[in-house]
Scaffold this motif. Structure first.
Motif, PDB file in Angstrom:
ATOM      1  N   UNK A 170       0.829  -1.206   0.000  1.00 38.59           N
ATOM      2  CA  UNK A 170       0.000   0.000   0.000  1.00 38.59           C
ATOM      3  C   UNK A 170       0.864   1.257   0.000  1.00 38.59           C
ATOM      4  N   UNK A 171       1.967   1.234   0.749  1.00 31.25           N
ATOM      5  CA  UNK A 171       2.848   2.402   0.790  1.00 31.25           C
ATOM      6  C   UNK A 171       3.528   2.618  -0.560  1.00 31.25           C
ATOM      7  N   UNK A 172       4.027   1.536  -1.156  1.00 30.99           N
ATOM      8  CA  UNK A 172       4.677   1.653  -2.459  1.00 30.99           C
ATOM      9  C   UNK A 172       3.730   2.140  -3.535  1.00 30.99           C
ATOM     10  N   UNK A 173       2.481   1.675  -3.473  1.00 32.86           N
ATOM     11  CA  UNK A 173       1.482   2.106  -4.451  1.00 32.86           C
ATOM     12  C   UNK A 173       1.213   3.602  -4.324  1.00 32.86           C
ATOM     13  N   UNK A 174       1.002   4.073  -3.100  1.00 36.01           N
ATOM     14  CA  UNK A 174       0.695   5.488  -2.890  1.00 36.01           C
ATOM     15  C   UNK A 174       1.896   6.388  -3.185  1.00 36.01           C
ATOM     16  N   UNK A 175       3.100   5.877  -2.947  1.00 32.83           N
ATOM     17  CA  UNK A 175       4.309   6.648  -3.239  1.00 32.83           C
ATOM     18  C   UNK A 175       4.669   6.621  -4.724  1.00 32.83           C
ATOM     19  N   UNK A 176       3.929   5.794  -5.487  1.00 34.20           N
ATOM     20  CA  UNK A 176       4.154   5.656  -6.931  1.00 34.20           C
ATOM     21  C   UNK A 176       5.588   5.209  -7.245  1.00 34.20           C
ATOM     22  N   UNK A 177       6.071   4.230  -6.486  1.00 34.90           N
ATOM     23  CA  UNK A 177       7.398   3.684  -6.751  1.00 34.90           C
ATOM     24  C   UNK A 177       7.423   3.020  -8.128  1.00 34.90           C
ATOM     25  N   UNK A 178       8.555   3.132  -8.822  1.00 29.75           N
ATOM     26  CA  UNK A 178       8.686   2.376 -10.064  1.00 29.75           C
ATOM     27  C   UNK A 178       9.018   0.924  -9.716  1.00 29.75           C
ATOM     28  N   UNK A 179       9.126   0.065 -10.718  1.00 27.31           N
ATOM     29  CA  UNK A 179       9.246  -1.368 -10.436  1.00 27.31           C
ATOM     30  C   UNK A 179      10.579  -1.727  -9.789  1.00 27.31           C
ATOM     31  N   UNK A 180      11.651  -1.051 -10.137  1.00 32.67           N
ATOM     32  CA  UNK A 180      12.924  -1.299  -9.455  1.00 32.67           C
ATOM     33  C   UNK A 180      12.826  -0.902  -7.984  1.00 32.67           C
ATOM     34  N   UNK A 181      12.266   0.267  -7.725  1.00 30.79           N
ATOM     35  CA  UNK A 181      12.116   0.728  -6.343  1.00 30.79           C
ATOM     36  C   UNK A 181      11.183  -0.186  -5.553  1.00 30.79           C
ATOM     37  N   UNK A 182      10.087  -0.596  -6.178  1.00 31.16           N
ATOM     38  CA  UNK A 182       9.127  -1.453  -5.489  1.00 31.16           C
ATOM     39  C   UNK A 182       9.754  -2.800  -5.145  1.00 31.16           C
ATOM     40  N   UNK A 183      10.575  -3.319  -6.036  1.00 34.57           N
ATOM     41  CA  UNK A 183      11.264  -4.577  -5.761  1.00 34.57           C
ATOM     42  C   UNK A 183      12.192  -4.436  -4.561  1.00 34.57           C
ATOM     43  N   UNK A 184      12.915  -3.329  -4.488  1.00 33.28           N
ATOM     44  CA  UNK A 184      13.813  -3.107  -3.354  1.00 33.28           C
ATOM     45  C   UNK A 184      13.014  -2.936  -2.056  1.00 33.28           C
ATOM     46  N   UNK A 185      11.909  -2.212  -2.130  1.00 32.70           N
ATOM     47  CA  UNK A 185      11.047  -2.056  -0.954  1.00 32.70           C
ATOM     48  C   UNK A 185      10.503  -3.406  -0.506  1.00 32.70           C
ATOM     49  N   UNK A 186      10.107  -4.218  -1.466  1.00 30.14           N
ATOM     50  CA  UNK A 186       9.566  -5.548  -1.168  1.00 30.14           C
ATOM     51  C   UNK A 186      10.605  -6.404  -0.450  1.00 30.14           C
ATOM     52  N   UNK A 187      11.825  -6.379  -0.932  1.00 29.89           N
ATOM     53  CA  UNK A 187      12.884  -7.152  -0.289  1.00 29.89           C
ATOM     54  C   UNK A 187      13.193  -6.663   1.113  1.00 29.89           C
ATOM     55  N   UNK A 188      13.186  -5.343   1.304  1.00 28.17           N
ATOM     56  CA  UNK A 188      13.409  -4.800   2.647  1.00 28.17           C
ATOM     57  C   UNK A 188      12.299  -5.233   3.600  1.00 28.17           C
ATOM     58  N   UNK A 189      11.064  -5.169   3.120  1.00 25.05           N
ATOM     59  CA  UNK A 189       9.929  -5.548   3.966  1.00 25.05           C
ATOM     60  C   UNK A 189      10.015  -7.010   4.395  1.00 25.05           C
ATOM     61  N   UNK A 190      10.625  -7.838   3.558  1.00 26.51           N
ATOM     62  CA  UNK A 190      10.772  -9.255   3.914  1.00 26.51           C
ATOM     63  C   UNK A 190      11.624  -9.453   5.166  1.00 26.51           C
ATOM     64  N   UNK A 191      12.363  -8.428   5.559  1.00 26.03           N
ATOM     65  CA  UNK A 191      13.191  -8.514   6.765  1.00 26.03           C
ATOM     66  C   UNK A 191      12.610  -7.733   7.937  1.00 26.03           C
ATOM     67  N   UNK A 192      11.352  -7.308   7.853  1.00 23.73           N
ATOM     68  CA  UNK A 192      10.796  -6.464   8.919  1.00 23.73           C
ATOM     69  C   UNK A 192       9.588  -7.068   9.613  1.00 23.73           C
ATOM     70  N   UNK A 193       9.338  -8.360   9.440  1.00 17.84           N
ATOM     71  CA  UNK A 193       8.199  -9.005  10.092  1.00 17.84           C
ATOM     72  C   UNK A 193       8.354  -8.966  11.612  1.00 17.84           C
ATOM     73  N   UNK A 194       7.234  -9.126  12.317  1.00 17.29           N
ATOM     74  CA  UNK A 194       7.250  -9.011  13.777  1.00 17.29           C
ATOM     75  C   UNK A 194       6.201  -9.924  14.386  1.00 17.29           C
ATOM     76  N   UNK A 195       6.549 -10.628  15.467  1.00 21.20           N
ATOM     77  CA  UNK A 195       5.509 -11.293  16.233  1.00 21.20           C
ATOM     78  C   UNK A 195       5.745 -12.724  16.647  1.00 21.20           C
ATOM     79  N   UNK A 196       5.710 -12.968  17.954  1.00 24.30           N
ATOM     80  CA  UNK A 196       5.762 -14.309  18.523  1.00 24.30           C
ATOM     81  C   UNK A 196       4.425 -14.626  19.179  1.00 24.30           C
ATOM     82  N   UNK A 197       3.964 -15.839  18.988  1.00 27.05           N
ATOM     83  CA  UNK A 197       2.643 -16.223  19.479  1.00 27.05           C
ATOM     84  C   UNK A 197       2.552 -16.176  21.000  1.00 27.05           C
ATOM     85  N   UNK A 198       3.661 -16.362  21.679  1.00 29.72           N
ATOM     86  CA  UNK A 198       3.623 -16.324  23.136  1.00 29.72           C
ATOM     87  C   UNK A 198       3.168 -14.955  23.638  1.00 29.72           C
ATOM     88  N   UNK A 199       3.320 -13.933  22.820  1.00 31.77           N
ATOM     89  CA  UNK A 199       2.922 -12.582  23.204  1.00 31.77           C
ATOM     90  C   UNK A 199       1.481 -12.249  22.834  1.00 31.77           C
TER      91      UNK A 199
END
Length: 453
Positions: A170-199
């Motif tokens: 949603x952020x990349x779409x609204x920022x109108x990233x081109x496909x190279x930028x969107x790919x880089x954003x996508x890869x970065x996001x793959x390293x930003x997940x959060x959450x353990x079930x115990x919490x």
């Protein structure tokens, strides 16, 4: 060769869908379903702000928020930088587990908290807002299905994983990233997940959403400035899918733009603030108490058969507060038996600890229904339950239940429940928000922000 040209096939499909989808490409029914879910997220953010976790979050932003005041925290009368606003909105929208659900996760809360701040920052139109929301939801649900619910069974709070995907889309779409930028954003996001079930069941649970939302927005902003990631971060060896899933079903990703989940498999809007898995049992209990004439004093026990996914999620047979009650099948089923009703008005410590309610908790027995598990599988735990009420005279009432389905008018009533009944805004003010969302394609983000700040 551009970075995009080096991407793996399914990654390219995702990037193409995010960058190329236009408002005119989206079926009308999908747009209408999107409006209901945006309205729902705004409503639950208002009520989430009244919870202790919401109050602490707003205090945190007031004390430590930095950057220019460019984006609004819903219902807080406060602006901050776009990443902190996204973080705070994520927590508020997930605070009371009143958001929608889909395959053991919460798609809309994986998109809407980023949608509003980024849209405000860039000055988006109503059509751009709706397009970005749909893109984010469809990416989220397709990856949810492609990965299955496997991460949940390895101890991850899976919403925190897929939220990064929805948020960066949603952020990349609204920022109108081109496909190279969107790919880089996508890869970065793959390293930003959060959450353990115990919490789950404490303040940290909505923090998972806020943190992942913020990570998705941050990834898109960094990529817009030239920050890089690996082109194979999503589906390469030791990448996102490889780490979280042993057997990815990429055929779901290949349906992007062809089969719209918001039309064919719309997310379930909750009528009660509790874990999505509780809603089929509550719906079954509601059907029984409305259909048959008996008193709660007549009940010997209530058996709730669930899939391995559903029975595994119910942590609190004897809940002590509203946070535990949201993940207690005992509380949720007893609530319907006692009040013949559900909704936010019962989301109180007084109800959880009412002696009349506490007497009912031991009557509820949830178990793994092996036949049901074989029929529908653990991935569909949110959608099925076998509810059997056994009376002291031996009479039994049994239903195979599914979550209730809410239309826009019912979502509207839920919105009033989340706002007016808390005296947060007037009914007249709520009506203005409802009407604007219903016709959002005719407005600008500034119009909406003026009503929800």
């Amino acid at each position: 060769m551009s970075k995009y040209e080096q991407a793996m096939p399914n990654t390219k499909i995702i990037i193409d869908f995010i960058c190329d989808t236009k408002y005119e490409d989206i079926p009308e029914e999908v747009i209408e379903n999107a409006k209901g879910r945006i309205l729902d997220c705004i409503g639950v953010a208002y009520s989430g702000g009244t919870e202790s976790v919401g109050k602490v979050t707003k205090d945190f932003i007031r004390s430590y928020g930095t950057g220019k005041p460019e984006a609004t925290i819903v219902g807080a009368n406060m602006k901050t930088d776009v990443m902190n606003a996204s973080f705070a909105n994520g927590i508020l929208m997930d605070a009371i587990d009143y958001n929608d659900h889909f395959l053991l996760s919460h798609p809309s809360v994986g998109v809407a908290p980023a949608l509003l701040p980024v849209a405000e920052m860039v000055g988006a139109s109503g059509k751009e807002i709706l397009t970005a929301f749909v893109v984010g939801i469809e990416v989220y649900t397709k990856i949810n299905q492609a990965m299955t619910t496997e991460p949940w069974y390895h101890g991850f709070h899976a919403t925190g994983i897929w939220t990064t995907c929805g948020a960066v889309a949603v952020a990349g779409k609204l920022l109108k990233l081109d496909k190279d930028q969107m790919l880089m954003a996508w890869g970065l996001a793959c390293s930003t997940f959060s959450g353990l079930k115990r919490n789950v069941g404490v303040h940290a649970k909505p923090f998972h959403v806020g943190r992942s939302i913020e990570g998705g927005v941050r990834s898109a902003l960094l990529a817009s400035l030239g920050f890089t990631s690996h082109v194979d971060a999503f589906e390469g060896k030791e990448g996102f899918m490889d780490v979280f899933c042993t057997n990815p079903h990429y055929e779901y990703i290949q349906e992007l733009g062809k089969l719209w989940d918001l039309k064919e498999h719309p997310t379930c809007i909750k009528p009660h603030p509790s874990c999505g898995t509780t809603h089929a049992p509550m719906s079954g209990m509601m059907e029984i108490v409305k259909k048959y004439d008996f008193k709660e004093e007549d009940v010997e026990r209530i058996d709730v058969g669930m899939t391995s996914g559903g029975s595994f999620k119910m942590f609190f047979p004897d809940p002590k507060d509203i946070y535990e009650a949201k993940f207690s099948i005992h509380f949720c089923v007893a609530l319907v038996l006692h009040y013949k009703d559900w909704g936010l008005r019962y989301h109180t410590e007084a109800v959880v600890n009412d002696p009349a309610m506490r007497k009912l908790y031991p009557l509820v027995n949830h178990y793994l229904d092996e036949d049901l598990d074989k029929q529908v599988g653990k991935d569909f735990a949110d959608y099925h339950a076998i509810v059997t009420v056994v009376l002291k005279d031996g009479t039994q009432y049994r239903v195979h239940a599914h979550p209730p389905v809410l239309n826009y008018d019912q979502i509207k009533e839920k919105f009033y429940d989340s706002t007016c009944n808390y005296d947060l805004i007037t009914r007249e003010h709520s009506d203005k928000i409802v009407d604007m969302i219903k016709n959002l394609e005719k407005y600008e983000i500034k119009d909406l922000i003026s009503l929800i700040s």
